[in-house]
Design a protein around this motif. Structure first.
Motif, short mmCIF file in Angstrom:
data_model
loop_
_atom_site.label_atom_id
_atom_site.label_comp_id
_atom_site.label_asym_id
_atom_site.label_seq_id
_atom_site.Cartn_x
_atom_site.Cartn_y
_atom_site.Cartn_z
N SER A 1 3.42 32.34 31.48
CA SER A 1 2.14 33.43 31.22
C SER A 1 1.64 32.76 32.60
O SER A 1 0.93 34.14 32.93
N ARG A 2 1.59 32.40 33.75
CA ARG A 2 1.25 31.96 35.03
C ARG A 2 1.63 32.91 35.82
O ARG A 2 0.82 33.64 36.84
N TRP B 1 -2.57 32.52 29.89
CA TRP B 1 -2.32 31.70 31.13
C TRP B 1 -4.20 31.20 31.37
O TRP B 1 -4.94 32.13 31.25
N GLY C 1 -3.01 25.17 31.78
CA GLY C 1 -2.23 25.03 31.47
C GLY C 1 -0.96 24.08 32.82
O GLY C 1 -0.11 23.58 32.13
N SER D 1 0.48 36.15 35.01
CA SER D 1 -0.65 36.51 34.79
C SER D 1 -1.46 37.54 35.13
O SER D 1 -1.77 37.87 36.56
N SER E 1 3.04 22.03 26.47
CA SER E 1 3.32 23.10 26.59
C SER E 1 2.31 23.71 24.90
O SER E 1 1.62 24.45 24.93
N LEU F 1 5.03 29.19 28.84
CA LEU F 1 4.05 28.84 29.33
C LEU F 1 3.98 29.28 30.65
O LEU F 1 2.87 29.64 31.29
#
Length: 372
Positions: free
Chosen positions: A295-296, A330, A334, A299, A343, A292
């Motif tokens: 993914s940020r 994202w 999140g 992004s 998460s 997670l």
């Protein structure tokens, strides 16, 4: 995420994991090292059942065996196997039952006998015989504290040895037989037998018996197989390192930075991140948290697919192995999920949870990223 990219990273990840599954690794090692038929088998860890199957493939299924593993990981073993399932990562009452059973079986082996020990990750929590004065409640509290503080496996296992009558070579100190052969699947950095399972399969320094230890599977072997598969698919392997150590937030930033600027190709990383938990953590684990957080960091990059998964098929106290994320995963919510250590709920809601079931091995964690 592009379905083909997702399929590719899963394919590469699974190829790495299958290369270190317990049955094949143990059978291969027993044959290659010409190990003699044992009189008894003790198997401890998340991959214990698969490792016993490897011994049965070589020696037959009639050897008395005690298998200590995580709930739901026993599979379908023959009547010659006594099975005790226990909790992981925080021990429970069955953990103490398993520890006592292991201690008794080692103590009762006769002179001239051969014991085969099969050890994999998870053994530290699954079997314990505490030192006098250490209760199950205090053992649970200590394990929960270490997990919440994000200690690495070396620090955790050092503390576990202090509280134990069977860790750090103490279990085999009572062996009166002639030979102990230990086959271990490594879930620790450096692959030291003294650290795997807190040294439950290691011999004491003053052992009066012969001792033959073998590391039969490791993160290095899994990464090499994953890289081989990527190459066979016509992809360039740009990164193959065991550097997934440290806090998940720090790793997300460094790995995210690397992936943003890396050339197209496959990037394979191994190791075992740590995560500091809030007082009342939600549903998730270190791999889900790292996925997670990554993914940020990536992004908006729709040319990236990243799979982060525990090679044992479980991530913390959940049924998921990890997560599969891309540049469109994202969402702002999140941030709250990461803060609350939930998460897993976020990833599940966004079709990014990676679920495998028990894999029959445990060589830490494996990250596979594809950049096109």
């Amino acid at each position: 995420m592009d379905p083909q990219m997702r399929k590719t990273v899963e394919d590469i990840w699974w190829h790495g994991v299958r290369a270190v599954q317990g049955r094949a690794c143990v059978a291969r090692a027993l044959r290659d090292e010409q190990v003699a038929r044992p009189d008894r088998i003790l198997a401890i860890g998340k991959a214990a059942a698969a490792m016993v199957e490897g011994a049965h493939e070589v020696f037959g299924a009639d050897i008395p065996a005690l298998v200590v593993t995580k709930y739901g990981h026993a599979g379908d073993l023959p009547p010659s196997c006594e099975v005790i399932e226990a909790a992981h990562p925080v021990p429970d009452e069955n953990t103490l039952i398993a520890g006592h059973a292991l201690f008794q079986q080692v103590q009762h082996m006769s002179p001239g006998t051969h014991l085969l020990m099969l050890v994999s990750g998870g053994a530290s929590a699954l079997a314990e015989l505490p030192e006098p004065g250490t209760t199950l409640a205090s053992l649970q509290a200590e394990n929960a504290r270490m997990l919440a503080e994000g200690l690495d496996i070396h620090a955790m296992n050092a503390r576990r040895k202090e509280l134990s009558q069977i860790k750090g070579g103490k279990l085999l100190a009572g062996f009166k037989g002639e030979l102990v052969t230990t086959c271990a699947i490594s879930d620790v950095e450096g692959d030291a037998l003294s650290v795997i399972g807190s040294g439950i399969g290691n011999a004491p320094e003053d052992a009066a018996f012969s001792f033959d230890p073998f590391i039969v599977a490791s993160n290095h072997i899994a990464r090499a197989a994953a890289a081989e598969r990527a190459t066979a698919l016509g992809l360039n392997v740009m990164t193959d390192t065991e550097t997934l150590y440290g806090d998940v937030e720090d790793l997300a930033r460094s790995v995210g930075e690397m992936l943003r600027h890396a050339p197209p190709g496959v990037h394979i990383l191994g190791g075992e991140p740590t995560v500091i938990l809030p007082p009342d953590p939600g549903q998730g684990g270190r791999n889900q948290a790292l996925a997670l957080a990554l993914s940020r960091e990536i992004s908006g990059m729709l040319n990236l697919a990243v799979l982060v998964g525990g090679t044992d098929g479980t991530d913390g106290p959940t049924e998921a192995a990890g997560g599969i994320v891309g540049g469109a995963t994202w969402r702002e919510e999140g941030a709250r999920a990461l803060k609350r250590a939930e998460s897993g709920l976020f990833l599940e809601a966004h079709d990014a949870l990676f679920v495998t079931g028990p894999t029959g091995t445990n060589v830490m964690d494996l990250l596979v990223a594809l950049k096109t």
